[in-house]
Design an enzyme around this catalytic site. Structure first.
Site, PDB file in Angstrom:
ATOM      1  N   LYS A 181     -14.178 -10.190  -5.346  1.00  0.00           N
ATOM      2  CA  LYS A 181     -15.081  -9.857  -4.092  1.00  0.00           C
ATOM      3  C   LYS A 181     -15.453 -11.389  -2.836  1.00  0.00           C
ATOM      4  O   LYS A 181     -15.560 -12.215  -3.662  1.00  0.00           O
ATOM      5  CB  LYS A 181     -16.097  -8.939  -4.298  1.00  0.00           C
ATOM      6  CG  LYS A 181     -15.259  -7.947  -4.633  1.00  0.00           C
ATOM      7  CD  LYS A 181     -14.490  -6.996  -3.786  1.00  0.00           C
ATOM      8  CE  LYS A 181     -13.668  -5.732  -4.752  1.00  0.00           C
ATOM      9  NZ  LYS A 181     -13.156  -5.722  -6.301  1.00  0.00           N
TER      10      LYS A 181
HETATM   11  C1  LIG Z   1     -12.431   0.253  -4.064  1.00  0.00           C
HETATM   12  C2  LIG Z   1     -12.967  -0.538  -4.813  1.00  0.00           C
HETATM   13  N1  LIG Z   1     -13.783   0.676  -5.578  1.00  0.00           N
HETATM   14  C3  LIG Z   1     -14.703   0.010  -6.674  1.00  0.00           C
HETATM   15  C4  LIG Z   1     -14.451  -0.806  -7.299  1.00  0.00           C
HETATM   16  C5  LIG Z   1     -14.450  -1.727  -8.841  1.00  0.00           C
HETATM   17  O1  LIG Z   1     -15.502  -2.573  -8.900  1.00  0.00           O
HETATM   18  P1  LIG Z   1     -16.448  -3.716  -9.733  1.00  0.00           P
HETATM   19  O2  LIG Z   1     -15.310  -4.158 -10.476  1.00  0.00           O
HETATM   20  O3  LIG Z   1     -17.361  -4.300  -9.002  1.00  0.00           O
HETATM   21  O4  LIG Z   1     -16.241  -2.766 -10.878  1.00  0.00           O
HETATM   22  C6  LIG Z   1     -13.253  -1.789  -6.521  1.00  0.00           C
HETATM   23  C7  LIG Z   1     -12.668  -3.236  -7.571  1.00  0.00           C
HETATM   24  O5  LIG Z   1     -12.354  -3.686  -7.376  1.00  0.00           O
HETATM   25  C8  LIG Z   1     -12.811  -1.427  -5.230  1.00  0.00           C
HETATM   26  O6  LIG Z   1     -12.163  -2.162  -5.216  1.00  0.00           O
END
Ligand SMILES: Cc1ncc(COP(=O)(O)O)c(C=O)c1O
Length: 376
Positions: A181
């Site tokens: 991110k």
């Molecule tokens: C749209 C979306 N939601 C949730 C997540 C999950 O994020 P995390 O890896 O911080 O749990 C991602 C991860 O790429 C994502 O793209």
């Protein structure tokens, strides 16, 4: 090799992590956690921001906080990451997928109302590529049908919709600080934004293993006890220290990403004008954070040969989500409401190009020239 992504590094992270180590408190809710949370509350305008281990954890917290239970239905796009759905499926809910708009790849706000019934409890808009969903329409639908809105703003940190920060418009917002991110907490991390003040107290309890320990640390109660269901959704302060370095440099990171994004856009505009590819669309009401630069090719075969061509040149370009309704767990736990007019077709054509804060101009030039030579 030019990677698809590299975790952002601004240069202050080590110093802050060293400071966290010297502070004598490395667990959650230390000094760096407080700094990051307050910074986000002020900058984005959320009532309460709570750092978590991941956006996945934040989405799970949201499902707990809304008391999602078996028999409930939750509406979301199928073109999203598994965690958006899993968080609610873990509580026993049925996921109802709605088609996306082809221009932004976000949930089609005009198709949501037809998917609402007496079991619907929440809508979960996902701001794909950090470009906002049509939040005014979604919030009006939620009000009309008495539903909650949980924004999956995993990719939306620093983006806005009509001047409001993504993640602060729904009742709850979820950020990701994973290394893919725009800002990272040293690899993994997230935040839960509580925008409805009536949810704050319980959010703190759920995050602290179901106890009122947060109140205890603030001196509001003289001992803490088990109050509710909950889990451990705190970020270690060592990670918050890494994140603090990134948030302090948020403007610099954002500007550089936008510059890289616009370089791609300008370089490929002539190809789009000739109809060879399609470029992302940023609606007038949205200010984006350049989380991602994607293009759309003719079809899946065209995309496969494009990715192979770049790989030969040692450039990593990648496709994205396999629509959840077409996955084994999606078939088991969800249902697609209405016609899949765009979700499958558009996701098959989409490919993401390398874009990260520390990407050099020379590397970007190489990517652009290689892509231009593919189309030549
Ligand atoms: C749209 C979306 N939601 C949730 C997540 C999950 O994020 P995390 O890896 O911080 O749990 C991602 C991860 O790429 C994502 O793209």
């Amino acid at each position: 090799m030019i990677p698809f992504n590299a975790p952002p590094v601004v240069g202050t992270e080590l110093e802050y992590m060293q400071a966290a180590m010297s502070s004598g408190k490395l667990c959650g809710d230390g000094g760096f956690t407080r700094r990051c949370q307050q910074w986000m509350e002020q900058r984005f305008g959320s009532h309460k921001v709570l750092l978590t281990p991941s956006c996945t954890a934040s989405l799970e917290m949201a499902a707990l906080l809304l008391d999602i239970k078996p028999g409930d239905e939750v509406i979301m796009p199928s073109f999203t990451f598994v965690s958006t759905a899993n968080a609610f499926v873990l509580r026993g809910a049925k996921v109802v997928f709605v088609d996306v708009r082809p221009d932004t790849m976000n949930i089609d706000e005009t198709k949501i109302e037809a998917a609402i019934n007496e079991n619907t409890r929440a809508i979960v808009p996902v701001h794909y590529a950090g470009v906002a969903c049509e939040m005014d329409v979604i919030m009006a639908l939620a009000k009309k049908h008495d539903l909650f809105v949980v924004e999956d703003a995993a990719q939306g940190v620093m983006s806005t919709y009509k001047g409001r920060a993504l993640g602060t418009i729904g009742h709850i917002g979820c950020f990701s600080f994973h290394e893919t991110k725009n800002y990272t907490a040293g690899g993994e991390g997230g935040a839960t934004l509580i925008n409805d003040p009536s949810l704050i107290d319980r959010a703190e309890v759920i995050r602290e293993k179901g106890t009122n320990r947060s109140q205890f640390f603030r001196g509001q109660v003289d001992k803490y006890t088990w109050r509710d269901i909950g889990s451990s959704y705190l970020m270690a302060d060592l990670q918050a220290a890494y994140l603090w370095g990134q948030l302090e440099a948020a403007e610099t990171i954002n500007q550089r990403r936008l510059e890289l994004w616009h370089n791609y856009y300008d370089a490929f505009k002539p190809l789009a004008n000739k109809g060879r590819i399609e470029l992302p669309v940023i609606p007038a009401d949205c200010k984006q954070n350049a989380h991602m630069f994607y293009i759309k090719l003719r079809d899946v075969e065209d995309r496969t040969s494009f990715i192979s061509y770049l790989k030969e040149a040692e450039i990593m370009a990648v496709f994205h989500y396999i629509p959840l309704h077409a996955c084994p767990a999606g078939e088991k736990f969800g249902v697609f409401h209405g016609e899949d007019r765009y979700t499958s077709k558009e996701s098959d054509r989409l490919v993401r190009l390398p874009l990260f804060f520390n990407m050099t101009d020379i590397n970007q030039r190489t990517v652009i020239n290689t892509i231009l030579s593919y189309f030549a």
